[in-house]
Structure formats: structure tokens, C-alpha cells
Scaffold this motif. Structure first.
Motif, short mmCIF file in Angstrom:
data_model
loop_
_atom_site.label_atom_id
_atom_site.label_comp_id
_atom_site.label_asym_id
_atom_site.label_seq_id
_atom_site.Cartn_x
_atom_site.Cartn_y
_atom_site.Cartn_z
N LEU A 119 58.09 107.86 70.82
CA LEU A 119 58.07 108.59 69.55
C LEU A 119 59.50 108.79 69.05
CD1 LEU A 119 55.35 111.36 70.25
CD2 LEU A 119 55.08 109.27 68.93
N ALA A 120 60.40 109.17 69.98
CA ALA A 120 61.79 109.40 69.60
C ALA A 120 62.42 108.10 69.09
CB ALA A 120 62.57 109.94 70.78
N GLU A 121 62.12 106.97 69.78
CA GLU A 121 62.67 105.68 69.34
C GLU A 121 62.14 105.32 67.95
OE1 GLU A 121 61.47 103.02 72.47
OE2 GLU A 121 62.74 104.07 73.92
N THR A 122 60.84 105.56 67.73
CA THR A 122 60.25 105.25 66.41
C THR A 122 60.97 106.05 65.33
OG1 THR A 122 58.11 104.91 67.44
CG2 THR A 122 58.10 105.30 65.08
N VAL A 123 61.18 107.34 65.60
CA VAL A 123 61.81 108.19 64.59
C VAL A 123 63.24 107.73 64.34
CG1 VAL A 123 62.60 110.55 64.09
CG2 VAL A 123 60.32 110.19 65.04
N TYR A 140 64.70 104.84 64.97
CA TYR A 140 64.75 103.49 64.39
C TYR A 140 64.41 103.53 62.90
CZ TYR A 140 63.32 98.74 63.28
OH TYR A 140 63.20 97.52 62.69
N THR A 141 63.34 104.25 62.57
CA THR A 141 62.90 104.29 61.16
C THR A 141 63.93 105.00 60.31
OG1 THR A 141 60.66 104.39 62.00
CG2 THR A 141 60.94 104.81 59.66
N SER A 161 69.61 102.73 55.82
CA SER A 161 70.32 101.51 55.43
C SER A 161 69.55 100.75 54.37
CB SER A 161 70.55 100.62 56.66
OG SER A 161 69.28 100.18 57.12
N GLY A 162 68.49 101.37 53.84
CA GLY A 162 67.72 100.76 52.74
C GLY A 162 66.74 99.72 53.21
N GLY A 163 66.52 99.62 54.54
CA GLY A 163 65.64 98.58 55.06
C GLY A 163 64.17 98.90 55.02
N GLY A 164 63.84 100.13 54.74
CA GLY A 164 62.43 100.50 54.59
C GLY A 164 61.63 100.46 55.87
N GLY A 165 62.29 100.47 57.00
CA GLY A 165 61.55 100.60 58.26
C GLY A 165 60.91 99.32 58.76
N ALA A 172 53.89 106.14 60.65
CA ALA A 172 55.15 106.72 61.13
C ALA A 172 56.27 106.48 60.12
CB ALA A 172 55.51 106.11 62.48
N THR A 173 56.38 105.25 59.63
CA THR A 173 57.46 104.94 58.67
C THR A 173 57.31 105.80 57.42
OG1 THR A 173 57.49 102.69 59.49
CG2 THR A 173 58.53 103.07 57.36
N ALA A 174 56.09 105.85 56.88
CA ALA A 174 55.87 106.61 55.64
C ALA A 174 56.16 108.09 55.86
CB ALA A 174 54.44 106.41 55.17
N LEU A 175 55.78 108.60 57.04
CA LEU A 175 55.98 110.03 57.33
C LEU A 175 57.48 110.33 57.41
CD1 LEU A 175 54.55 112.72 58.29
CD2 LEU A 175 55.08 111.97 60.58
N ILE A 176 58.21 109.47 58.11
CA ILE A 176 59.65 109.72 58.30
C ILE A 176 60.39 109.55 56.97
CG2 ILE A 176 61.71 108.93 59.52
CD1 ILE A 176 59.54 108.15 61.78
#
Ligand code: HEM
Length: 611
Positions: free
Chosen positions: A301-305, A307-308, A314-318, A330-334
Motif C-alpha cells: 500500500l505504501a509503495e502504491t501511494v 509511486y502514484t 511529475s505529470g505522469g498520471g500514475g 488507488a491512482t484516482a484516490l491519490i
């Protein structure tokens, strides 16, 4: 002398027992006096589902149920008793009655209007904290919080459940269902199979490979499927049906889906052992496995947060890396959380300049802390895994014993995936899902009878609240810390709202047909008579997610196969009739454990036969 001691010991032992009985009697009398003030019928029970020890021993005392007069209370002491008795006790005691035990006063409600109010008015009727503790393993979250905190969580969470995500759910559910059916029906004899407990097992013997599966096998399959859909649509981690649990990166004991699967299938041990600190010599293998899985999942979970966050900034959108695309929850939530953080900073700057630089920028933040982010990501999985998998489990026996419904649904599936159209696996979400109304009707009907939650309890905010109940408009005053529980399974089957066949499984009841165009749609039931996904602002945000998943799996199944009751070898079943009866017995022999589940799913099964 020694004779005296022998005589004394039983007496000394009697003292604590006597004190416990005294304390419980005192609590029971105190609760009874409180319940009397409600002005509704009262059922007094000496032991309840809130007594954990009683839950362990309850099955050995089944005989109490058949004791004339005195055995009346046994059925109300079961967690989730409404799944067996539905609306019937309300026919005797009315739309609201109180169950009084030494642990609590619980008002049971069987009225759609009152049920709607209890679900809708979330500031007045709040979630009792102890009942939602199970969701808080990694932090507070949308499911467990109340009041203003809930508004903050929901504002950030809502954008995560978007159509882009449902498209991902569709594609992944089709892929997983296709692989699952392939394995169940054409598996080579000695192929490996991964069970719901995360362990490898053999399928391909008489249980699998030839389409024969007990409900216990299908429970495992549907849970694995649901978990893979969550890991893809929730976190952007794609796994194959048969190998997802085996891809373990260095430094971890389990793969992402392995850790998730373990934690979700062992929610209670995880809650108890997860936070426990013990020296290694006092631990045992299951304890260590549990702690390692909890730790692995926390790290994932920590890595997902992080990383995203990095890719968002950096504008990469996850997207990219190990992830499929940026449509996962996860991406949308973060992203939504980062946006709320930026907005808070902007607001603070504005306040500072307005106050001539002297403002502190205090006040509650509008974004989620890291632990709340972890808490939400975990809670989505707990809320979204057992619920959808369970609905698939319950739909299966009903379909198997109702071949005419399979043909009725099959007709729709054939018209959508006919010879000139693409088969399910390569179908397009936006154009296909809305056409599969009969598949969705099967889901609604299954949830009406066997949804994951037979009832749902609330507490009154403040010192208490008024609640209007029943056709005669009676108003009761509910003091604080009195549970008020909406009997979903009562309201969902009561003949007053569902007609004389309210207890029968009839998916056709959900279909309305436009007389001019012939287009079918899902019927909207009368207000408050169907609450499977709750109602009002706290309605389940994963409703569409679960619908898309269920429909994709059912369409994949009935496009190529039909289900038949299985005469399971080694049992007393001899005929197809016996096998049908065994399936219905397995359904009715259900219990509540986090969600509604069949207690003995190994006792019945189905054969998945090619059409
Ligand atoms: C058949 C499938 C499902 C059913 C029947 C269902 C049912 C419900 C119900 C009754 C509630 C209200 C619970 C309460 O008030 O205590 C709820 C809340 C919730 N559900 Fe679902 N659910 C399903 C699937 C899902 C899925 C797939 C997800 C996520 C991926 C999900 C996420 C949530 C969350 C986060 C909440 C809390 C909402 C809030 O309190 O604001 N559910 N669900």
C-alpha cells in the motif's frame, strides 16, 4: 484440614461464577428498564451474539430451540438471525420490537420508511464504532468514520469510482471468468490450482477439470476472481487467474494478490494477531504468516501511494511501470487527495495574505492523511471482495435448479453476443453492459434474498433521536447507545412489499419492458423496500463496480455453458432431484461471518456443462 480445603475449593470457584451471573442479571434488568421506555414489544434474551464465548458454544445448544416456552430466545441469539426468520417475527411483534440482552438493547426495524431514514440521515443515525473496527487495520476510512470526517473521506473517494474504472472492472472480470471456466472445465488432470487460502492444491481429480465443482470449490474460485479484479481495478496490478498468488518479489513473503487474498480470507485472525507484539519463541507458524502478510500488504500500500504520488507530481498520471493504466481506484484516490492538498495550501496562502501574513492557516485539513489513505485502500478491498464474490456464490445454486431462468438469461446473452457480434471476452463495456439487463436482474434478485448483510445497525447521535416507525406513524425515542437495526432480509421478502412469492427467487420480477420499443430495464422497487447497497449519501460507492463484475462473469458463464445440480459422489444424493434439494439446503444452511455465507458449501455442487 485437607478435607476442609477440598470442601472450600468448589465454594471459592462458585464466587466468580456467582459474581458474573450477578453482573449480567444487573445489566439485563438495567437494559430491560431502558427498553420499557421505548413503548414497543420486548424480547428478553439471556445470551446474545455480542457474547463472543456464546457464539463459540451456541451450536452445541441447538436443543434449546425446541424447548417449549423457554426456548423462544435461542434464535435471537444468533448473529444474523434475520437470514433464517426474515419478516416472520415482525408479523407477531410488529415493525419495531426490542431485543434486550445483558449486552445491549437492540431495536429491530422492518419498515421501509424507517429503514430509509436510518440509512439516509447519516448525521443523525451513525455507525456504531465497535461494529466497524474490522475495517480499521491500516487506518480510519470511509466505511468506518462518521459525521464531518465522513464528508471529507467521501469527497476524496467519490472520483475514484468512475466510469473509466468500471471499464477496467469489465475487462478484467471477463478475462478472469474466462480463465476460471477454462480451468474448471478443461483442466489437464494434474494441473496446479490455487485455493482461496492462498495454498496450492490439486484440481483435476473428480472435483475439477470436468466441470464438476462443489459450492466450496466455487467459493474459492469466485473469491480468487473477485480478488484479482480488485487488484487490477483497485491497484493496477494484473495477474492471471491461476498464477497471481505465485509472483513474489524479493523482500516479501507473498505476491501483492497473495497478501491481499490472505488478509481478506483471514480477517478475524488478522485483526487479533496483526497488531500483537510477541517474542519469536512464543509465536507459531500461522501467527508469523499472518503478521508477515499484514506487513507485506502495508508495504504494498505504501509503495502504491508513493509511486502514484511521484508519477502524479511529475505529470505522469500514475501509469507505466508495473501498472496497466491510470484508471485504477488507488491512482484516482491519490490524485484526488493530492488535489485536495494543493487546494488546502492555496487556501492557506489566500488566508495568510488576507490577514497580512499573520494567519496561522489552522483548521481541519480537507485531504486524507497517509494512514487514512492506506485505511481506505484496504477498506475498499474488504467491502468489495466478499460482497461480490458472495453474490456470485449464491446466484449459482439458484441458476442450477432453475434451467428455465438460464435459458431466459441465455436468450439475452445470445442476442447481445450473437454470431455477428464479438464474444464476451472482446466486447466493449460501454455498449455491452447496458444491454445485459436480465443478468443484472439475476444479481438484484440474489441480493434481495441473500445479500451480504442481513441487517444493518445504527446509533442515535447526541443523547438520542426520534424515529417514526410503521404504517400507524408511531414515533419512538431512541436513547444513545441503543442499537437500531434495519432488518434488510425482512423488508426484502415481506409479502406486503413483495407479494406472496416474496421468499422465492424470481429474477423476472425485476424486469420492466417498454411496450413500444420492447427494451427491458431494471424495475425500481418502491421506496426503501430494497436496500442491498444501502441508500442516501452513504450508498455503496462500489455498486456499479459490483454490478459490472457480476454481469461480466454471468455473461461469460452462460455464453458457453449451462449449470446443472451435481450428484456429489460419497453423499446420500442419488438423483438430480436430490442434488437440487442439496443445493437449496446448502443455501438455507447459511451463517453470518463478515458477510452471509453457506455454512457447509462442500455438501452440494454443480456441473458446468458446455451448451
Ligand atoms: C454485491 C456487492 C456489494 C454490496 C451488496 C455492497 C453493499 C454495501 C452496503 C450495504 C454498504 C453500506 C454499509 C454500511 O452503511 O455500513 C456499503 C458501503 C460501502 N461499500 Fe459496498 N457493496 C458491494 C460492493 C462493493 C464494492 C465492489 C466496493 C469497492 C470496490 C464497495 C465499497 C464500499 C464502501 C467504500 C462503502 C462505504 C461507503 C460509505 O460509508 O460512505 N462495495 N456497501
Amino acid at each position: 484440614m485437607s478435607g476442609n480445603i477440598l470442601f472450600l475449593v468448589p465454594r471459592l470457584l462458585f464466587i466468580p461464577i456467582f459474581l458474573v451471573i450477578l453482573k449480567r442479571t444487573y445489566s439485563l434488568v438495567r437494559n430491560y428498564i431502558q427498553a420499557r421506555k421505548l413503548g414497543i414489544p420486548i424480547i428478553v434474551i439471556p445470551l446474545s451474539w455480542q457474547d463472543r464465548e456464546w457464539l463459540l458454544f451456541r451450536p452445541f445448544f441447538k436443543w434449546i430451540d425446541s424447548v417449549p416456552v423457554l426456548g423462544y430466545w435461542y434464535k435471537y441469539s444468533e448473529l444474523g438471525w434475520t437470514m433464517h426468520h426474515r419478516y416472520r417475527p415482525h408479523q407477531k411483534y410488529g415493525d419495531a420490537f426490542a431485543i434486550v440482552s445483558p449486552s445491549s438493547v437492540l431495536v429491530q426495524i422492518n419498515d421501509p420508511q424507517a429503514g430509509t431514514v436510518l440509512q439516509r440521515d447519516y448525521k443523525i443515525w451513525t455507525k456504531p464504532p465497535t461494529l466497524y473496527e474490522i475495517f480499521n487495520l491500516y487506518g480510519k476510512n470511509l466505511v468506518s468514520v462518521n459525521g464531518e470526517d465522513w464528508q471529507r473521506h467521501r469527497r476524496i473517494v467519490n472520483p475514484a469510482f468512475r466510469e473509466q474504472n468500471n471499464k477496467m472492472v469489465w475487462e478484467e472480470s471477463l478475462r478472469q471468468a474466462d480463465q476460471m471456466l477454462e480451468l474448471r472445465t478443461r483442466r489437464p488432470k494434474d494441473s496446479n490450482h490455487v485455493g482461496g487460502d492462498g495454498k496450492e492444491g490439486k484440481v483435476g481429480d473428480e472435483r475439477g477439470g470436468d466441470g464438476k465443482a462443489t459450492m466450496a470449490d466455487l467459493f474459492t474460485d469466485f473469491h480468487l476472481l473477485a480478488m484479482h479484479v480488485l487488484s487490477a481495478a483497485g491497484f493496477g496490478h494484473l495477474h492471471d487467474f491461476s498464477s497471481g498468488l505465485q509472483e513474489v518479489p524479493p523482500g516479501k513473503t507473498k505476491s501483492f494478490s497473495g497478501a491481499l487474498n490472505f488478509v481478506l480470507m483471514n480477517v478475524l485472525p488478522v485483526m487479533i494477531f496483526g497488531p500483537m507484539k510477541l517474542p519469536r519463541f512464543l509465536t507459531w507458524p500461522k501467527f508469523r504468516e499472518t503478521q508477515a502478510a499484514v506487513k507485506d500488504l502495508r508495504e504494498y500500500l505504501a509503495e502504491t501511494v508513493s509511486y502514484t504520488r511521484a508519477t502524479t507530481q511529475s505529470g505522469g498520471g500514475g501509469g507505466g511501470g508495473g501498472k496497466q493504466q491510470a484508471a485504477d481506484i488507488a491512482t484516482a484516490l491519490i490524485e484526488a487527495d493530492e488535489a485536495a492538498k494543493r487546494e488546502d495550501r492555496r487556501q492557506q496562502q489566500t488566508n495568510k495574505s488576507l490577514s497580512g501574513g499573520g494567519g496561522t492557516g489552522g483548521g481541519k485539513p480537507n485531504y486524507l492523511s497517509d494512514s487514512e489513505l492506506f485505511g481506505n485502500l484496504y477498506a475498499f478491498n474488504v467491502a468489495g471482495f466478499d460482497t461480490t464474490a458472495g453474490t456470485l456464490c449464491y446466484a449459482t445454486p439458484f441458476l442450477a435448479v432453475n434451467p428455465q431462468i438460464q435459458e431466459w438469461v441465455g436468450e439475452e446473452i445470445d442476442s447481445v453476443f450473437g454470431s455477428s457480434n464479438p464474444p464476451p471476452l472482446s466486447s466493449d463495456y460501454e455498449t455491452t453492459f447496458p444491454k445485459l439487463t436480465r443478468c443484472l436482474a439475476v444479481m438484484h434478485e440474489t441480493l434481495r434474498l441473500w445479500g451480504p448483510l442481513p441487517e444493518m445497525a445504527r446509533f442515535a447521535a447526541g443523547d438520542g433521536q426520534h424515529l417514526r416507525v410503521g404504517g400507524d406513524g408511531k414515533v419512538i425515542w431512541v436513547p444513545k447507545e441503543v442499537y437500531v437495526s434495519t432488518n434488510f432480509f425482512g423488508i426484502h421478502t415481506d409479502p406486503r412489499f413483495w407479494g406472496p412469492a416474496g421468499l422465492e427467487w424470481k429474477p423476472e420480477r425485476w424486469i420492466v419492458r417498454d411496450p413500444d420499443t420492447g427494451v427491458e430495464a431494471i424495475r425500481t422497487p418502491k421506496g426503501g423496500t430494497f436496500l442491498a447497497w444501502s441508500h442516501g449519501p452513504r450508498v455503496c460507492p462500489g455498486r456499479k463496480f459490483s454490478q459490472v463484475e457480476f454481469v461480466a462473469v454471468l455473461a461469460t458463464l452462460l455464453y458457453r455453458y449451462r449449470l446443472k445440480p451435481w450428484v456429489v459422489p460419497g453423499t446420500e444424493m442419488r438423483t438430480q432431484n436430490d442434488a437440487s434439494e442439496a443445493l437449496m439446503l446448502a443455501v438455507n444452511d447459511s451463517q453470518f461471518s463478515l458477510t452471509t455465507k453457506m455454512a457447509r458449501p462442500e455438501k452440494a455442487g454443480v456441473v458446468i456443462v458446455p451448451r
